[in-house]
Design a protein around this motif. Structure first.
Motif, PDB file in Angstrom:
ATOM      1  N   GLY A  26     -19.303  -3.024   6.135  1.00  0.00           N
ATOM      2  CA  GLY A  26     -20.640  -3.433   5.731  1.00  0.00           C
ATOM      3  C   GLY A  26     -20.629  -4.207   4.423  1.00  0.00           C
ATOM      4  N   LYS A  27     -21.814  -4.471   3.914  1.00  0.00           N
ATOM      5  CA  LYS A  27     -21.976  -5.191   2.649  1.00  0.00           C
ATOM      6  C   LYS A  27     -21.724  -4.219   1.510  1.00  0.00           C
ATOM      7  N   GLY A  28     -20.694  -4.506   0.735  1.00  0.00           N
ATOM      8  CA  GLY A  28     -20.345  -3.626  -0.374  1.00  0.00           C
ATOM      9  C   GLY A  28     -19.131  -4.145  -1.111  1.00  0.00           C
ATOM     10  N   PHE A  29     -18.550  -3.300  -1.922  1.00  0.00           N
ATOM     11  CA  PHE A  29     -17.395  -3.654  -2.738  1.00  0.00           C
ATOM     12  C   PHE A  29     -16.180  -2.912  -2.194  1.00  0.00           C
ATOM     13  N   TYR A  30     -15.078  -3.648  -2.019  1.00  0.00           N
ATOM     14  CA  TYR A  30     -13.873  -3.109  -1.388  1.00  0.00           C
ATOM     15  C   TYR A  30     -12.729  -3.003  -2.393  1.00  0.00           C
ATOM     16  N   LEU A  31     -12.042  -1.879  -2.333  1.00  0.00           N
ATOM     17  CA  LEU A  31     -10.905  -1.613  -3.211  1.00  0.00           C
ATOM     18  C   LEU A  31      -9.782  -0.973  -2.403  1.00  0.00           C
ATOM     19  N   SER A  32      -8.572  -1.070  -2.926  1.00  0.00           N
ATOM     20  CA  SER A  32      -7.407  -0.481  -2.270  1.00  0.00           C
ATOM     21  C   SER A  32      -6.618   0.354  -3.263  1.00  0.00           C
ATOM     22  N   GLU A  33      -5.983   1.404  -2.754  1.00  0.00           N
ATOM     23  CA  GLU A  33      -5.035   2.176  -3.573  1.00  0.00           C
ATOM     24  C   GLU A  33      -3.723   1.417  -3.716  1.00  0.00           C
ATOM     25  N   ASN A  34      -3.507   0.450  -2.834  1.00  0.00           N
ATOM     26  CA  ASN A  34      -2.250  -0.271  -2.738  1.00  0.00           C
ATOM     27  C   ASN A  34      -2.331  -1.565  -3.557  1.00  0.00           C
ATOM     28  N   GLU A  35      -1.674  -1.581  -4.698  1.00  0.00           N
ATOM     29  CA  GLU A  35      -1.732  -2.749  -5.576  1.00  0.00           C
ATOM     30  C   GLU A  35      -1.152  -3.993  -4.907  1.00  0.00           C
ATOM     31  N   LYS A  36      -0.096  -3.823  -4.128  1.00  0.00           N
ATOM     32  CA  LYS A  36       0.516  -4.970  -3.430  1.00  0.00           C
ATOM     33  C   LYS A  36      -0.475  -5.600  -2.450  1.00  0.00           C
ATOM     34  N   GLN A  37      -1.221  -4.790  -1.735  1.00  0.00           N
ATOM     35  CA  GLN A  37      -2.218  -5.314  -0.807  1.00  0.00           C
ATOM     36  C   GLN A  37      -3.289  -6.083  -1.577  1.00  0.00           C
ATOM     37  N   ALA A  38      -3.702  -5.567  -2.727  1.00  0.00           N
ATOM     38  CA  ALA A  38      -4.696  -6.255  -3.556  1.00  0.00           C
ATOM     39  C   ALA A  38      -4.141  -7.579  -4.081  1.00  0.00           C
ATOM     40  N   GLN A  39      -2.862  -7.613  -4.422  1.00  0.00           N
ATOM     41  CA  GLN A  39      -2.236  -8.863  -4.866  1.00  0.00           C
ATOM     42  C   GLN A  39      -2.230  -9.897  -3.738  1.00  0.00           C
ATOM     43  N   GLU A  40      -1.936  -9.437  -2.521  1.00  0.00           N
ATOM     44  CA  GLU A  40      -1.949 -10.348  -1.371  1.00  0.00           C
ATOM     45  C   GLU A  40      -3.360 -10.887  -1.128  1.00  0.00           C
ATOM     46  N   MET A  41      -4.369 -10.040  -1.264  1.00  0.00           N
ATOM     47  CA  MET A  41      -5.752 -10.479  -1.091  1.00  0.00           C
ATOM     48  C   MET A  41      -6.141 -11.466  -2.197  1.00  0.00           C
ATOM     49  N   ALA A  42      -5.697 -11.217  -3.403  1.00  0.00           N
ATOM     50  CA  ALA A  42      -5.986 -12.128  -4.511  1.00  0.00           C
ATOM     51  C   ALA A  42      -5.379 -13.506  -4.249  1.00  0.00           C
ATOM     52  N   LEU A  43      -4.163 -13.526  -3.756  1.00  0.00           N
ATOM     53  CA  LEU A  43      -3.511 -14.798  -3.428  1.00  0.00           C
ATOM     54  C   LEU A  43      -4.279 -15.512  -2.320  1.00  0.00           C
ATOM     55  N   PHE A  44      -4.651 -14.786  -1.286  1.00  0.00           N
ATOM     56  CA  PHE A  44      -5.422 -15.357  -0.178  1.00  0.00           C
ATOM     57  C   PHE A  44      -6.735 -15.946  -0.684  1.00  0.00           C
ATOM     58  N   LYS A  45      -7.464 -15.192  -1.510  1.00  0.00           N
ATOM     59  CA  LYS A  45      -8.752 -15.660  -2.042  1.00  0.00           C
ATOM     60  C   LYS A  45      -8.587 -16.892  -2.922  1.00  0.00           C
ATOM     61  N   SER A  46      -7.537 -16.915  -3.742  1.00  0.00           N
ATOM     62  CA  SER A  46      -7.343 -18.077  -4.620  1.00  0.00           C
ATOM     63  C   SER A  46      -6.979 -19.318  -3.808  1.00  0.00           C
ATOM     64  N   LEU A  47      -6.215 -19.147  -2.729  1.00  0.00           N
ATOM     65  CA  LEU A  47      -5.895 -20.285  -1.864  1.00  0.00           C
ATOM     66  C   LEU A  47      -7.138 -20.764  -1.114  1.00  0.00           C
ATOM     67  N   GLN A  48      -7.970 -19.819  -0.737  1.00  0.00           N
ATOM     68  CA  GLN A  48      -9.178 -20.115   0.023  1.00  0.00           C
ATOM     69  C   GLN A  48     -10.276 -20.723  -0.854  1.00  0.00           C
ATOM     70  N   LEU A  49     -10.463 -20.178  -2.049  1.00  0.00           N
ATOM     71  CA  LEU A  49     -11.609 -20.544  -2.895  1.00  0.00           C
ATOM     72  C   LEU A  49     -11.244 -21.289  -4.170  1.00  0.00           C
ATOM     73  N   GLY A  50      -9.950 -21.401  -4.460  1.00  0.00           N
ATOM     74  CA  GLY A  50      -9.521 -22.021  -5.707  1.00  0.00           C
ATOM     75  C   GLY A  50      -9.354 -20.976  -6.794  1.00  0.00           C
ATOM     76  N   GLY A  51      -8.881 -21.405  -7.929  1.00  0.00           N
ATOM     77  CA  GLY A  51      -8.654 -20.486  -9.033  1.00  0.00           C
ATOM     78  C   GLY A  51      -7.310 -19.791  -8.909  1.00  0.00           C
ATOM     79  N   ASP A  52      -7.101 -18.825  -9.769  1.00  0.00           N
ATOM     80  CA  ASP A  52      -5.848 -18.083  -9.793  1.00  0.00           C
ATOM     81  C   ASP A  52      -6.040 -16.697  -9.191  1.00  0.00           C
ATOM     82  N   PRO A  53      -4.977 -16.135  -8.604  1.00  0.00           N
ATOM     83  CA  PRO A  53      -5.074 -14.765  -8.095  1.00  0.00           C
ATOM     84  C   PRO A  53      -5.248 -13.772  -9.241  1.00  0.00           C
ATOM     85  N   VAL A  54      -6.194 -12.851  -9.083  1.00  0.00           N
ATOM     86  CA  VAL A  54      -6.478 -11.851 -10.109  1.00  0.00           C
ATOM     87  C   VAL A  54      -6.679 -10.496  -9.438  1.00  0.00           C
ATOM     88  N   VAL A  55      -6.027  -9.480  -9.981  1.00  0.00           N
ATOM     89  CA  VAL A  55      -6.232  -8.118  -9.494  1.00  0.00           C
ATOM     90  C   VAL A  55      -6.960  -7.341 -10.587  1.00  0.00           C
TER      91      VAL A  55
END
Length: 145
Positions: A26-55
């Motif tokens: 649903g509509k909300g804020f998503y977090l992970s216990e897995n820092e590596k997964q969050a890093q992968e999402m940050a990279l994906f978002k930065s490639l998709q939207l621009g900017g730098d990956p940030v966790v």
């Protein structure tokens, strides 16, 4: 417990008004216990939207998961109930709202699998199989309030 959010911007304070609808839980804020997964999402978002990956890191008192004050839903594994919940949320179908949902992360290609289920080219069992996160089971926390 430390939870991580991967993005293309640093998140200092959570603002649910900036959350997008039709996500896994649903509509909300998503977090992970897995820092590596969050890093992968940050990279994906930065490639998709621009900017730098940030966790961004957040401290979460997980004892709140046992409180009756909040409405909490937990999916301990990939299941038909989990797949139905993800499908309904992704399709914007009205479902029961929760303050916190904890469960597996869906595969990045959820939209494609939903289209295949709707057009009948796959059945519900295949849909569930295809939604499983390809890198092994990883869990996410959803905060809706």
């Amino acid at each position: 417990m430390i939870l991580y959010h991967g993005s293309n911007i640093y998140i200092e304070q959570i603002d649910l008004n900036k959350s997008k609808p039709n996500k896994d839980f649903g509509k909300g804020f998503y977090l992970s216990e897995n820092e590596k997964q969050a890093q992968e999402m940050a990279l994906f978002k930065s490639l998709q939207l621009g900017g730098d990956p940030v966790v961004s890191k957040f401290e979460f008192d997980n004892s709140i998961m046992c409180t009756p004050i909040l409405k909490i839903k937990t999916f301990n594994e990939y299941s038909e109930e989990w797949a139905d919940f993800v499908f309904a949320n992704r399709e914007g179908i009205e479902v029961e709202k929760y303050d916190i949902v904890y469960g597996p992360i869906a595969n990045d290609k959820v939209g494609l699998q939903i289209r295949k289920l709707k057009d009948g080219s796959i059945d519900k069992d295949e849909f569930l199989k295809r939604l499983k996160y390809m890198k092994g089971i990883t869990y996410q926390f959803f905060f809706g309030s």
